[in-house]
Design a protein around this motif. Sequence first.
Motif, PDB file in Angstrom:
ATOM      1  N   HIS A   6       0.834  -1.197   0.000  1.00 56.92           N
ATOM      2  CA  HIS A   6       0.000   0.000   0.000  1.00 56.92           C
ATOM      3  C   HIS A   6       0.875   1.256   0.000  1.00 56.92           C
ATOM      4  CE1 HIS A   6      -3.435   2.562   0.668  1.00 56.92           C
ATOM      5  NE2 HIS A   6      -2.931   3.012   1.813  1.00 56.92           N
ATOM      6  N   LEU A   7       1.946   1.232   0.787  1.00 62.38           N
ATOM      7  CA  LEU A   7       2.857   2.368   0.819  1.00 62.38           C
ATOM      8  C   LEU A   7       3.549   2.561  -0.529  1.00 62.38           C
ATOM      9  CD1 LEU A   7       4.493   1.884   4.346  1.00 62.38           C
ATOM     10  CD2 LEU A   7       3.002   3.761   3.637  1.00 62.38           C
ATOM     11  N   ALA A   8       3.894   1.463  -1.188  1.00 61.06           N
ATOM     12  CA  ALA A   8       4.500   1.562  -2.518  1.00 61.06           C
ATOM     13  C   ALA A   8       3.530   2.184  -3.507  1.00 61.06           C
ATOM     14  CB  ALA A   8       4.935   0.181  -2.989  1.00 61.06           C
ATOM     15  N   SER A   9       2.252   1.822  -3.387  1.00 56.71           N
ATOM     16  CA  SER A   9       1.234   2.408  -4.260  1.00 56.71           C
ATOM     17  C   SER A   9       1.087   3.905  -3.997  1.00 56.71           C
ATOM     18  CB  SER A   9      -0.105   1.701  -4.038  1.00 56.71           C
ATOM     19  OG  SER A   9      -1.120   2.288  -4.815  1.00 56.71           O
ATOM     20  N   ILE A  10       1.134   4.281  -2.731  1.00 57.84           N
ATOM     21  CA  ILE A  10       1.065   5.704  -2.376  1.00 57.84           C
ATOM     22  C   ILE A  10       2.266   6.450  -2.947  1.00 57.84           C
ATOM     23  CG2 ILE A  10       1.185   7.324  -0.450  1.00 57.84           C
ATOM     24  CD1 ILE A  10      -0.448   5.366   1.196  1.00 57.84           C
ATOM     25  N   SER A  11       3.443   5.831  -2.839  1.00 59.40           N
ATOM     26  CA  SER A  11       4.651   6.448  -3.391  1.00 59.40           C
ATOM     27  C   SER A  11       4.511   6.700  -4.884  1.00 59.40           C
ATOM     28  CB  SER A  11       5.858   5.549  -3.115  1.00 59.40           C
ATOM     29  OG  SER A  11       7.017   6.044  -3.778  1.00 59.40           O
ATOM     30  N   ASN A  12       4.010   5.693  -5.607  1.00 57.49           N
ATOM     31  CA  ASN A  12       3.836   5.856  -7.050  1.00 57.49           C
ATOM     32  C   ASN A  12       2.863   6.989  -7.359  1.00 57.49           C
ATOM     33  OD1 ASN A  12       5.527   3.666  -7.340  1.00 57.49           O
ATOM     34  ND2 ASN A  12       3.870   2.188  -7.644  1.00 57.49           N
ATOM     35  N   SER A  56       1.899  12.521  -9.124  1.00 58.16           N
ATOM     36  CA  SER A  56       1.339  13.825  -8.761  1.00 58.16           C
ATOM     37  C   SER A  56       2.400  14.911  -8.851  1.00 58.16           C
ATOM     38  CB  SER A  56       0.751  13.776  -7.348  1.00 58.16           C
ATOM     39  OG  SER A  56      -0.285  12.814  -7.260  1.00 58.16           O
ATOM     40  N   ALA A  57       3.612  14.586  -8.401  1.00 59.70           N
ATOM     41  CA  ALA A  57       4.713  15.541  -8.500  1.00 59.70           C
ATOM     42  C   ALA A  57       4.998  15.886  -9.954  1.00 59.70           C
ATOM     43  CB  ALA A  57       5.964  14.983  -7.829  1.00 59.70           C
ATOM     44  N   ILE A  94      14.400   8.921  -8.724  1.00 65.21           N
ATOM     45  CA  ILE A  94      13.445   9.817  -8.079  1.00 65.21           C
ATOM     46  C   ILE A  94      14.113  10.600  -6.938  1.00 65.21           C
ATOM     47  CG2 ILE A  94      11.458   8.416  -8.731  1.00 65.21           C
ATOM     48  CD1 ILE A  94      11.354   7.318  -5.890  1.00 65.21           C
ATOM     49  N   THR A  95      15.068   9.974  -6.263  1.00 60.41           N
ATOM     50  CA  THR A  95      15.795  10.694  -5.213  1.00 60.41           C
ATOM     51  C   THR A  95      16.713  11.740  -5.817  1.00 60.41           C
ATOM     52  OG1 THR A  95      15.754   8.688  -3.856  1.00 60.41           O
ATOM     53  CG2 THR A  95      17.250  10.438  -3.179  1.00 60.41           C
ATOM     54  N   LEU A 136       9.170  14.603  -2.613  1.00 59.87           N
ATOM     55  CA  LEU A 136       9.878  14.190  -1.402  1.00 59.87           C
ATOM     56  C   LEU A 136       9.024  13.228  -0.582  1.00 59.87           C
ATOM     57  CD1 LEU A 136      12.314  14.458   0.504  1.00 59.87           C
ATOM     58  CD2 LEU A 136      11.181  16.451   1.518  1.00 59.87           C
ATOM     59  N   ALA A 137       7.724  13.516  -0.489  1.00 55.59           N
ATOM     60  CA  ALA A 137       6.820  12.603   0.215  1.00 55.59           C
ATOM     61  C   ALA A 137       6.775  11.250  -0.480  1.00 55.59           C
ATOM     62  CB  ALA A 137       5.420  13.215   0.289  1.00 55.59           C
ATOM     63  N   GLY A 138       6.832  11.253  -1.825  1.00 53.12           N
ATOM     64  CA  GLY A 138       6.862   9.991  -2.559  1.00 53.12           C
ATOM     65  C   GLY A 138       8.119   9.188  -2.276  1.00 53.12           C
ATOM     66  N   VAL A 139       9.251   9.876  -2.161  1.00 52.10           N
ATOM     67  CA  VAL A 139      10.506   9.185  -1.838  1.00 52.10           C
ATOM     68  C   VAL A 139      10.445   8.599  -0.431  1.00 52.10           C
ATOM     69  CG1 VAL A 139      12.975   9.523  -1.460  1.00 52.10           C
ATOM     70  CG2 VAL A 139      11.874  10.593  -3.421  1.00 52.10           C
TER      71      VAL A 139
END
Length: 378
Positions: A22-28, A33-34, A165-166, A142-145
């Motif tokens: 789920h966190l990986a999906s949020i990151s994507n 979005s960025a 991405i970083t 940054l939130a995605g990273v």
Amino acid sequence: MTLAAATSPAAVTDLAAATNEHLASISNTLVYSAMAVYTLAFFAYIAEWLLGSRSKVGRTAAALTASASQQSGAAKKGAPAVTVRKEGGGTAVLERPEVVVRSASGARDVPDGPGAHGGDEQGDLYGRIAISLTVLAFLVELAGVVARAASVERAPWGNMYEFNITFSTVAVAVYLALLALKKNVRWLGLFLITTVLLDLGLAVTVLYTASDQLVPALHSYWLYIHVSTAIFCGAVFYVGAVATILYLFKDSYETKLLSGGKPGAFATSVLERLPASATLDKFAYRINAAVFPLWTFTIIAGAIWAGDAWGRYWNWDPKETWSFITWVAYAGYLHARATAGWKGRKAAYLAMIAFGCWLFNYYGVNIFVSGKHSYAGV
């Protein structure tokens, strides 16, 4: 399901796996979005340049690029000072500054351009909007990273997707930090954001790798030291490379003016708003010189980590070899730049070769060359 079953090791593992997914999906989602916000910032930067071109850039440039002979001739004839009419009535008299186009052989002393906005208030407004959007996109990325790091429960630098991405996040952070320090670098925004979008597009389409754990060799605190400094150095080198490319264009433009040539309207509109070639040259040199010691430390830290992980500090692995080649290239550039005979375009070409070595060290070695650093895959 009983309480015992819900708290069994298998259930806990499944819950952790679901949470990480789920966190990986949020990151994507955050990375995409960025990219959307960066796109809005890109159009705002474009608007700044377009609306700025409607200002008095042309007339200002014509006054500033007058040849030294014309200025001296006008001075002998007692040329009047510049008269500026004020909106509320009355006039203000300003002394026309003497602009020395070329102070010595191989050197220039010309004023910096007014910036992307070209002195236009509406252009400046769009520039400020672009900066605000850049800050917002940076925070979202940054939130995605951070979400990616949480999904893999480690530093998000285990593969090329995470590195990309970083890297783009840090590059934008460097740009925003320079702005926060009151450095006049807003002209860098359009060129930086354009390539950041390309970098992220490459990351999500070609380099994307699902969240996974690291191989045992990477489970070390040196991951945080070595890779973090490598990312930061690459981001700063990138900012220096952008400035170097713009320097080469601006230097050619100034040379054409000095030789009596007449650049096109588009080149005049864009290049007259950039800093002078001497300013760009100095900026690129200082950026590269400031981060070079940290790149040296990065290589040393990698060697120490290799000694811990593989029992040898240096094995001429392709990644090690190209890191050293990059170091030599930047050392050669800094040495040449500090030598009077190699300032300007010659040193700039060396800087571009050095950054090309860094790019190949990252993309070329990781994708096309096999070695001990190939464990992370794409």
